[in-house]
Design a protein around this motif. Structure first.
Motif, PDB file in Angstrom:
ATOM      1  N   LYS A  10      47.713  29.249  12.155  1.00 57.50           N
ATOM      2  CA  LYS A  10      47.232  30.562  11.737  1.00 57.50           C
ATOM      3  C   LYS A  10      48.348  31.601  11.789  1.00 57.50           C
ATOM      4  CE  LYS A  10      42.462  29.787  13.096  1.00 57.50           C
ATOM      5  NZ  LYS A  10      41.347  30.216  13.928  1.00 57.50           N
ATOM      6  N   LEU A  11      49.308  31.376  12.666  1.00 55.03           N
ATOM      7  CA  LEU A  11      50.465  32.261  12.730  1.00 55.03           C
ATOM      8  C   LEU A  11      51.457  31.874  11.636  1.00 55.03           C
ATOM      9  CD1 LEU A  11      51.099  32.251  16.584  1.00 55.03           C
ATOM     10  CD2 LEU A  11      49.927  33.991  15.243  1.00 55.03           C
ATOM     11  N   PRO A  12      51.988  32.845  10.912  1.00 60.30           N
ATOM     12  CA  PRO A  12      52.887  32.487   9.813  1.00 60.30           C
ATOM     13  C   PRO A  12      54.222  31.888  10.268  1.00 60.30           C
ATOM     14  CG  PRO A  12      52.747  34.863  10.065  1.00 60.30           C
ATOM     15  CD  PRO A  12      51.747  34.269  10.998  1.00 60.30           C
ATOM     16  N   SER A  13      54.620  32.143  11.500  1.00 59.37           N
ATOM     17  CA  SER A  13      55.916  31.649  11.966  1.00 59.37           C
ATOM     18  C   SER A  13      55.794  30.367  12.789  1.00 59.37           C
ATOM     19  CB  SER A  13      56.597  32.718  12.821  1.00 59.37           C
ATOM     20  OG  SER A  13      55.835  32.963  13.993  1.00 59.37           O
ATOM     21  N   PRO A  26      53.250  23.111  19.467  1.00 57.91           N
ATOM     22  CA  PRO A  26      53.553  24.274  18.636  1.00 57.91           C
ATOM     23  C   PRO A  26      55.063  24.338  18.411  1.00 57.91           C
ATOM     24  CG  PRO A  26      53.109  24.974  20.862  1.00 57.91           C
ATOM     25  CD  PRO A  26      52.842  23.500  20.814  1.00 57.91           C
ATOM     26  N   TYR A  27      55.445  24.699  17.199  1.00 59.05           N
ATOM     27  CA  TYR A  27      56.863  24.665  16.843  1.00 59.05           C
ATOM     28  C   TYR A  27      57.151  25.786  15.858  1.00 59.05           C
ATOM     29  CZ  TYR A  27      61.239  22.004  16.591  1.00 59.05           C
ATOM     30  OH  TYR A  27      62.538  21.593  16.713  1.00 59.05           O
ATOM     31  N   SER A  28      58.345  26.312  15.916  1.00 57.97           N
ATOM     32  CA  SER A  28      58.743  27.378  15.005  1.00 57.97           C
ATOM     33  C   SER A  28      58.903  26.832  13.585  1.00 57.97           C
ATOM     34  CB  SER A  28      60.061  27.984  15.474  1.00 57.97           C
ATOM     35  OG  SER A  28      60.593  28.836  14.500  1.00 57.97           O
ATOM     36  N   ALA A  29      58.324  27.523  12.630  1.00 59.90           N
ATOM     37  CA  ALA A  29      58.451  27.097  11.228  1.00 59.90           C
ATOM     38  C   ALA A  29      59.910  27.188  10.773  1.00 59.90           C
ATOM     39  CB  ALA A  29      57.559  27.951  10.339  1.00 59.90           C
ATOM     40  N   ARG A  59      57.991  29.288  22.333  1.00 61.60           N
ATOM     41  CA  ARG A  59      56.816  29.899  22.957  1.00 61.60           C
ATOM     42  C   ARG A  59      57.218  30.995  23.939  1.00 61.60           C
ATOM     43  NH1 ARG A  59      52.593  30.370  20.689  1.00 61.60           N
ATOM     44  NH2 ARG A  59      51.453  30.464  22.630  1.00 61.60           N
ATOM     45  N   LEU A  60      58.296  30.804  24.680  1.00 62.66           N
ATOM     46  CA  LEU A  60      58.777  31.846  25.590  1.00 62.66           C
ATOM     47  C   LEU A  60      59.235  33.087  24.832  1.00 62.66           C
ATOM     48  CD1 LEU A  60      60.799  29.878  28.286  1.00 62.66           C
ATOM     49  CD2 LEU A  60      58.674  31.136  28.602  1.00 62.66           C
ATOM     50  N   LYS A  61      59.880  32.867  23.703  1.00 63.81           N
ATOM     51  CA  LYS A  61      60.336  33.997  22.893  1.00 63.81           C
ATOM     52  C   LYS A  61      59.141  34.794  22.353  1.00 63.81           C
ATOM     53  CE  LYS A  61      63.602  32.937  20.122  1.00 63.81           C
ATOM     54  NZ  LYS A  61      64.363  32.419  18.971  1.00 63.81           N
ATOM     55  N   ILE A  62      58.131  34.112  21.850  1.00 63.70           N
ATOM     56  CA  ILE A  62      56.931  34.786  21.343  1.00 63.70           C
ATOM     57  C   ILE A  62      56.229  35.541  22.465  1.00 63.70           C
ATOM     58  CG2 ILE A  62      54.631  34.384  20.348  1.00 63.70           C
ATOM     59  CD1 ILE A  62      56.917  34.156  18.343  1.00 63.70           C
ATOM     60  N   GLN A  67      54.956  40.712  25.209  1.00 60.05           N
ATOM     61  CA  GLN A  67      54.971  41.524  26.415  1.00 60.05           C
ATOM     62  C   GLN A  67      55.722  42.840  26.186  1.00 60.05           C
ATOM     63  OE1 GLN A  67      53.243  41.196  29.116  1.00 60.05           O
ATOM     64  NE2 GLN A  67      52.417  39.238  28.475  1.00 60.05           N
ATOM     65  N   ILE A  68      56.810  42.790  25.463  1.00 61.60           N
ATOM     66  CA  ILE A  68      57.573  44.000  25.154  1.00 61.60           C
ATOM     67  C   ILE A  68      56.726  44.928  24.270  1.00 61.60           C
ATOM     68  CG2 ILE A  68      59.576  44.891  23.890  1.00 61.60           C
ATOM     69  CD1 ILE A  68      61.061  42.346  24.872  1.00 61.60           C
TER      70      ILE A  68
END
Length: 74
Positions: A10-13, A26-29, A59-62, A67-68
């Motif tokens: 559902k997330l585009p990235s 889960p993996y970055s596109a 996942r940590l980056k997202i 959080q920011i």
């Protein structure tokens, strides 16, 4: 371990990597496109661990960016 399918999220990235034992990762596109991997592929334990590590960093980056975005602005 055998990677058999990549499914859109559902997330585009994000994409979901689906393995032969029906586990999802889960993996970055963007990372998926950069690696240019043809399916299905048999993964060595080192390659499988590399997919897990890359997914963990993604996942940590997202999470960090969320959080920011939610933190109070001063």
């Amino acid at each position: 371990m055998k990677l058999i399918k990549v499914k859109a999220s559902k997330l585009p990235s994000q994409v979901w990597l689906i393995f032969e034992d029906k586990t999802y990762l889960p993996y970055s596109a963007d990372d998926w496109v950069k690696q240019k991997i043809a399916l299905p592929i048999d993964l060595s334990p080192e390659q499988y661990q590399q997919f897990i590590d890359t997914s963990f960093i993604y996942r940590l980056k997202i999470y960090s960016l969320n959080q920011i975005a939610l933190s109070p602005k001063i």
